[in-house]
Design a protein around this motif. Structure first.
Motif, PDB file in Angstrom:
ATOM      1  N   ILE A  70      37.343  34.334  39.085  1.00  8.66           N
ATOM      2  CA  ILE A  70      37.588  32.912  39.364  1.00  8.66           C
ATOM      3  C   ILE A  70      38.843  32.705  40.234  1.00  8.66           C
ATOM      4  CG2 ILE A  70      38.857  32.494  37.181  1.00  8.66           C
ATOM      5  CD1 ILE A  70      37.203  29.865  36.952  1.00  8.66           C
ATOM      6  N   SER A 108      23.970  35.678  43.224  1.00  4.25           N
ATOM      7  CA  SER A 108      24.912  35.533  42.101  1.00  4.25           C
ATOM      8  C   SER A 108      24.564  34.279  41.319  1.00  4.25           C
ATOM      9  CB  SER A 108      26.331  35.410  42.657  1.00  4.25           C
ATOM     10  OG  SER A 108      27.202  34.917  41.659  1.00  4.25           O
ATOM     11  N   SER A 179      40.205  40.201  39.273  1.00  3.44           N
ATOM     12  CA  SER A 179      38.966  40.707  38.688  1.00  3.44           C
ATOM     13  C   SER A 179      38.233  39.613  37.904  1.00  3.44           C
ATOM     14  CB  SER A 179      39.288  41.854  37.745  1.00  3.44           C
ATOM     15  OG  SER A 179      40.085  41.360  36.701  1.00  3.44           O
ATOM     16  N   VAL A 181      36.431  38.377  34.214  1.00  4.32           N
ATOM     17  CA  VAL A 181      37.101  38.269  32.916  1.00  4.32           C
ATOM     18  C   VAL A 181      37.103  39.591  32.125  1.00  4.32           C
ATOM     19  CG1 VAL A 181      35.048  37.270  31.769  1.00  4.32           C
ATOM     20  CG2 VAL A 181      37.302  36.877  30.821  1.00  4.32           C
ATOM     21  N   LYS A 188      44.578  43.632  30.385  1.00  2.00           N
ATOM     22  CA  LYS A 188      45.636  42.863  29.710  1.00  2.00           C
ATOM     23  C   LYS A 188      45.854  43.386  28.290  1.00  2.00           C
ATOM     24  CE  LYS A 188      45.098  38.199  31.698  1.00  2.00           C
ATOM     25  NZ  LYS A 188      44.627  36.861  31.319  1.00  2.00           N
ATOM     26  N   ARG A 210      29.170  32.579  29.034  1.00  2.00           N
ATOM     27  CA  ARG A 210      28.655  33.377  30.137  1.00  2.00           C
ATOM     28  C   ARG A 210      27.585  34.332  29.632  1.00  2.00           C
ATOM     29  NH1 ARG A 210      30.918  30.059  32.519  1.00  2.00           N
ATOM     30  NH2 ARG A 210      32.633  30.183  34.011  1.00  2.00           N
ATOM     31  N   PRO A 269      41.779  27.369  35.337  1.00  2.00           N
ATOM     32  CA  PRO A 269      40.446  26.737  35.320  1.00  2.00           C
ATOM     33  C   PRO A 269      39.443  27.463  34.427  1.00  2.00           C
ATOM     34  CG  PRO A 269      40.755  27.982  37.339  1.00  2.00           C
ATOM     35  CD  PRO A 269      42.058  28.077  36.591  1.00  2.00           C
ATOM     36  N   ASP A 270      38.480  26.696  33.924  1.00  2.00           N
ATOM     37  CA  ASP A 270      37.372  27.254  33.141  1.00  2.00           C
ATOM     38  C   ASP A 270      36.224  27.710  34.031  1.00  2.00           C
ATOM     39  OD1 ASP A 270      38.193  27.145  30.527  1.00  2.00           O
ATOM     40  OD2 ASP A 270      37.320  25.169  30.124  1.00  2.00           O
ATOM     41  N   LYS A 275      26.954  29.162  31.939  1.00  2.00           N
ATOM     42  CA  LYS A 275      26.244  29.878  33.026  1.00  2.00           C
ATOM     43  C   LYS A 275      25.357  30.930  32.369  1.00  2.00           C
ATOM     44  CE  LYS A 275      28.961  31.846  36.115  1.00  2.00           C
ATOM     45  NZ  LYS A 275      29.765  32.138  37.310  1.00  2.00           N
TER      46      LYS A 275
HETATM   47  O1  GFB Z   1      34.835  36.298  35.059  1.00  2.00           O
HETATM   48  P1  GFB Z   1      35.308  35.058  35.676  1.00  2.00           P
HETATM   49  O2  GFB Z   1      36.445  35.161  36.617  1.00  2.00           O
HETATM   50  O3  GFB Z   1      34.046  34.439  36.372  1.00  2.00           O
HETATM   51  O4  GFB Z   1      35.781  34.037  34.528  1.00  2.00           O
HETATM   52  P2  GFB Z   1      33.248  33.071  36.496  1.00  2.00           P
HETATM   53  C1  GFB Z   1      34.939  33.711  33.455  1.00  2.00           C
HETATM   54  C2  GFB Z   1      35.701  32.820  32.478  1.00  2.00           C
HETATM   55  O5  GFB Z   1      36.695  33.614  31.819  1.00  2.00           O
HETATM   56  C3  GFB Z   1      36.424  31.638  33.094  1.00  2.00           C
HETATM   57  C4  GFB Z   1      37.926  32.923  31.819  1.00  2.00           C
HETATM   58  O6  GFB Z   1      36.298  30.530  32.238  1.00  2.00           O
HETATM   59  C5  GFB Z   1      37.882  32.111  33.111  1.00  2.00           C
HETATM   60  O7  GFB Z   1      38.828  31.049  33.096  1.00  2.00           O
HETATM   61  N1  GFB Z   1      39.054  33.888  31.728  1.00  2.00           N
HETATM   62  C6  GFB Z   1      39.903  34.000  30.675  1.00  2.00           C
HETATM   63  C7  GFB Z   1      39.426  34.777  32.657  1.00  2.00           C
HETATM   64  N2  GFB Z   1      40.843  34.915  30.917  1.00  2.00           N
HETATM   65  C8  GFB Z   1      40.575  35.414  32.143  1.00  2.00           C
HETATM   66  C9  GFB Z   1      41.198  36.401  32.942  1.00  2.00           C
HETATM   67  O8  GFB Z   1      42.212  37.007  32.580  1.00  2.00           O
HETATM   68  N3  GFB Z   1      40.609  36.687  34.143  1.00  2.00           N
HETATM   69  C10 GFB Z   1      39.485  36.045  34.571  1.00  2.00           C
HETATM   70  N4  GFB Z   1      38.959  36.377  35.769  1.00  2.00           N
HETATM   71  N5  GFB Z   1      38.885  35.074  33.848  1.00  2.00           N
HETATM   72  C11 GFB Z   1      32.921  34.023  38.870  1.00  2.00           C
HETATM   73  C12 GFB Z   1      32.819  33.425  40.238  1.00  2.00           C
HETATM   74  O9  GFB Z   1      33.073  32.947  38.031  1.00  2.00           O
HETATM   75  O10 GFB Z   1      31.731  34.680  38.484  1.00  2.00           O
HETATM   76  C13 GFB Z   1      32.221  34.348  41.217  1.00  2.00           C
HETATM   77  O11 GFB Z   1      34.068  32.901  40.615  1.00  2.00           O
HETATM   78  C14 GFB Z   1      31.023  35.090  40.704  1.00  2.00           C
HETATM   79  O12 GFB Z   1      31.894  33.625  42.347  1.00  2.00           O
HETATM   80  C15 GFB Z   1      31.199  35.611  39.305  1.00  2.00           C
HETATM   81  O13 GFB Z   1      29.903  34.269  40.737  1.00  2.00           O
HETATM   82  C16 GFB Z   1      29.924  36.174  38.734  1.00  2.00           C
HETATM   83  O14 GFB Z   1      31.948  33.252  35.816  1.00  2.00           O
HETATM   84  O15 GFB Z   1      34.008  31.861  36.073  1.00  2.00           O
END
Ligand code: GFB
Length: 315
Positions: A70, A108, A179, A181, A188, A210, A269-270, A275
């Motif tokens: 994200i 995606s 990266s 989550v 972490k 998710r 952000p969330d 999804k």
């Molecule tokens: O995995 P993530 O970055 O992908 O985040 P998205 C999923 C959720 O985990 C979000 C929360 O609500 C984040 O706020 N989260 C909590 C964290 N702690 C963390 C952290 O330390 N790191 C991260 N990264 N998230 C992506 C898209 O969205 O998914 C891409 O931005 C792509 O375009 C991918 O489609 C599959 O599901 O939110």
């Protein structure tokens, strides 16, 4: 696919492409082209053209293209969009020019509308506004789906596309900032254990849900679709399960043995609130995932401890 078929997987050096290549080899497909250093620069149209003219692949899987979590999507919208747009345009066009028998484009799940009904069926694409944190990337991914459909309509090419859930596994990006989550939380928590920290910061509210798919399941599903799916509509590849981010953190805590407290940083952000993919279509064709979340996360953590972390703190 004939076992002697010539196959090109773009992004073969990254998590998804590497796993697809591994599974192809396990299944006896050994005629792989464009692997490792042989992969052309996918942002260089002439290099892609020369590569296709020279190697003439029978089958192509597009698994490359810049991606990230994200925060990375918010920081690098232009990089993510241009990288995906250019590479998919060049590959799809050359696949057409060179008479590729079949092409699979991996999109995606962020291509679906932000507030889509759940679980998301393939026909929900383009029925609402996109999630703002990853709009640029999502538009590039939707363009890839549409380009496959356009070459099918105009030139009768067997170009298909699939929409995977959030992917994770060995070979993932484990950096903290950019990266997804699962990679981020594993790193972490590893650092928190080393530093004897009793609090772990989780971005957002922890409430978003998710659908996570293990990369080995995604690789098997991709090969299954190359063998069995020939339709113009994209098809979902999901796990039939979903988890909230706080539940996910709980499972990773359990696997790593970390006992600290989770603190939710709601200034982050969330993203999409929900999804979750509807997988009836692929399930009815006879494909189901083989991994459960616990085992897949254990494998991923094991890979991380053997390949990424030493005793030092990860950046
Ligand atoms: O995995 P993530 O970055 O992908 O985040 P998205 C999923 C959720 O985990 C979000 C929360 O609500 C984040 O706020 N989260 C909590 C964290 N702690 C963390 C952290 O330390 N790191 C991260 N990264 N998230 C992506 C898209 O969205 O998914 C891409 O931005 C792509 O375009 C991918 O489609 C599959 O599901 O939110």
């Amino acid at each position: 696919m004939d076992k002697k078929s010539k196959i090109f997987v773009s992004g073969g050096y990254k998590m998804i492409g590497a796993e697809i290549l591994k599974v192809l080899e396990q299944k006896g497909y050994l005629n792989i082209v464009g692997r490792g250093d042989e992969e052309p620069d996918l942002l260089d149209q002439k290099a892609v053209k020369d590569f296709f003219n020279k190697t003439k692949p029978d089958y192509v899987i597009i698994a490359g293209g810049k991606s990230g979590g994200i925060a990375a999507n918010q920081k690098y919208p232009a990089d993510f969009m241009i990288d995906n747009l250019l590479s998919e345009c060049f590959i799809i066009h050359e696949a057409y020019k060179n008479g590729v028998k079949k092409l699979l484009y991996l999109a995606s799940s962020c291509s679906y509308p932000k507030l889509s009904a759940q679980p998301m069926k393939e026909e929900f694409l383009l029925t609402g506004h996109l999630e703002s944190t990853n709009e640029s990337y999502a538009v590039a991914k939707i363009a890839g789906i549409k380009l496959c459909q356009a070459y099918r309509k105009q030139y009768d090419m067997n170009f298909i596309s699939a929409i995977p859930a959030n992917v994770f596994g060995p070979g993932d990006d484990f950096s903290i900032e950019d990266s997804h989550v699962i990679g981020a939380l594993i790193t972490k928590i590893h650092n928190a254990i080393k530093n004897k920290e009793e609090k772990l910061i989780i971005w957002g509210t922890g409430k978003p849900r998710r659908d996570f798919i293990y990369v080995n399941d995604l690789a098997n599903a991709s090969i299954f679709l190359l063998d069995h799916y020939n339709n113009i509509e994209p098809i979902n590849i999901g796990s039939n399960n979903d988890l909230s981010i706080s539940d996910l953190a709980g499972i990773i805590k359990e696997i790593t043995g970390y006992s600290g407290e989770l603190i939710f940083d709601t200034s982050k952000p969330d993203g999409m609130p929900l999804k979750i993919l509807d997988t009836q279509k692929i399930n009815q064709m006879g494909w189901k995932p083989s991994w459960n979340m616990q085992d897949a996360l254990k494998q991923t953590y094991q890979w991380f401890t053997h390949n990424i972390c030493s005793s030092k703190i990860q950046e």
